[in-house]
Design an enzyme around this catalytic site. Sequence first.
Site, PDB file in Angstrom:
ATOM      1  N   GLN A 151      66.339  24.830  15.307  1.00  0.00           N
ATOM      2  CA  GLN A 151      67.048  23.810  14.841  1.00  0.00           C
ATOM      3  C   GLN A 151      67.761  22.819  15.815  1.00  0.00           C
ATOM      4  O   GLN A 151      67.802  21.705  15.922  1.00  0.00           O
ATOM      5  CB  GLN A 151      68.295  24.381  14.121  1.00  0.00           C
ATOM      6  CG  GLN A 151      69.350  23.337  13.667  1.00  0.00           C
ATOM      7  CD  GLN A 151      69.206  22.254  12.649  1.00  0.00           C
ATOM      8  OE1 GLN A 151      68.966  22.830  11.496  1.00  0.00           O
ATOM      9  NE2 GLN A 151      68.693  21.188  12.754  1.00  0.00           N
ATOM     10  N   GLU A 212      62.358  13.152  10.727  1.00  0.00           N
ATOM     11  CA  GLU A 212      63.589  13.085  10.005  1.00  0.00           C
ATOM     12  C   GLU A 212      64.720  12.074  10.594  1.00  0.00           C
ATOM     13  O   GLU A 212      65.711  12.382  10.898  1.00  0.00           O
ATOM     14  CB  GLU A 212      64.213  14.376   9.528  1.00  0.00           C
ATOM     15  CG  GLU A 212      65.193  14.209   8.264  1.00  0.00           C
ATOM     16  CD  GLU A 212      65.728  15.811   8.301  1.00  0.00           C
ATOM     17  OE1 GLU A 212      66.539  15.675   7.170  1.00  0.00           O
ATOM     18  OE2 GLU A 212      65.391  16.829   8.874  1.00  0.00           O
TER      19      GLU A 212
END
Length: 427
Positions: A151, A212
């Site tokens: 992440q 993203e």
Amino acid sequence: MIGLLVKNATLADGRKVDIACAGGKIAEVSPVITAEARETIDATGCLVSPPFIDAHFHMDATLSLGLPRYNQSGTLLEGIRLWGELKPLLTHEAVIERAMRYCDLAVSQGLLAIRTHVDVCDDRLLCVEALLEVRKRVKPYIDLQLVAFPQDGFYRDPSARTNLLRALDLGVDVVGGIPHGERTMADGARSMTELCAIAAERGLLVDIHCDETDDPWSRHVEALVYETQRLGLKGRVVGSHLTSMHSMDNYYASKLIGLMAEAELHATPNPLINITLQGRHDTYPKRRGMTRVPELRAAGITVSFGHDCVMDPWYPLGQGDMLEAASMGIHVALMTSPEQMRWAFDAVTVNPAKALHLEGYGIEKGCNADFVVLQAKNPVEALRLKANRLKVIRRGKVIAETPERVAALHLDGRPATVNGADYAPRA
């Protein structure tokens, strides 16, 4: 001996059939089956579909809404910061408890296969170990794939590379990444090279959070396509989100989509989340943020819809309903022709089955006896009504059921019942 016989089923392609199940498999699919069975279900012409599949989810964070605070800006970056605040507070037991509650919800929605990304940027690998335990517990009723997801960046986080390899050694299924989360574009591209090489060496699938962002110059999917072809990973790689493509120059996007098709890349947009996290810095007009679904589909790319989040730092809503995700995809991509809406049903069933490389999926002889009886006559009606899951069957056994949804009216002395399906156009 037939264990389960489903009579009067309507399949997604319009066929009217009976379905016989034995030994956890589909033994026969025919217009009429007269054999005796231990259990018989009359589908009464309702749609019987293979189970729903969520091609992109974050189960380690699910149902954590409000811990330790709420995402006030609604942005992706605040969600990531909030998750960073929550991680040190997590316990093994709490992650398992929330994940198991979500899996119960998923089963009630006919959602029997989930690919979930698991954060490895925690030296404890707490979420990895918790979700490995969850995968073992839910194996009888959910196919749960785990993605090793750095992440905080494969290079940006000092322990991410080591932890990702540790997670794979523990039995995590898929290699993940987040190239736009690295410090530089060059590091992002370099991470695609190394992550794809790890997958190729280990014979694993790849699923990358790719571009993203609203930045049209975030083009890491180009590097992902190159490494997919260079390393012989065709058909084994998913580009998830791909939201920057929404904002790209049309000429470049047309070139990129062709390259993606050539590499047999799968694409997984997440309509509910993409349209709430993206465009947050815009005034008006505001970008929708979801990637170019019609164009990807027209190029022959397998596109699946994911739910991504349910009640977590990034999204305060959701109920594990893949029909809701598909319906939002229809609206955002302006895909409202009958054929396009019918395709959206495939985007939460047969398409993600291909992306996840699921075996035995479908309603044909020899497939696993996994399917859902929906309170609808066809896929478009199921999407319109967010149809009740009347029966959820796993390996030939009913594991969940929901009563038929009918409203009783009391108007002007005219008692009546209303079912949304009654208002469909007549042939």
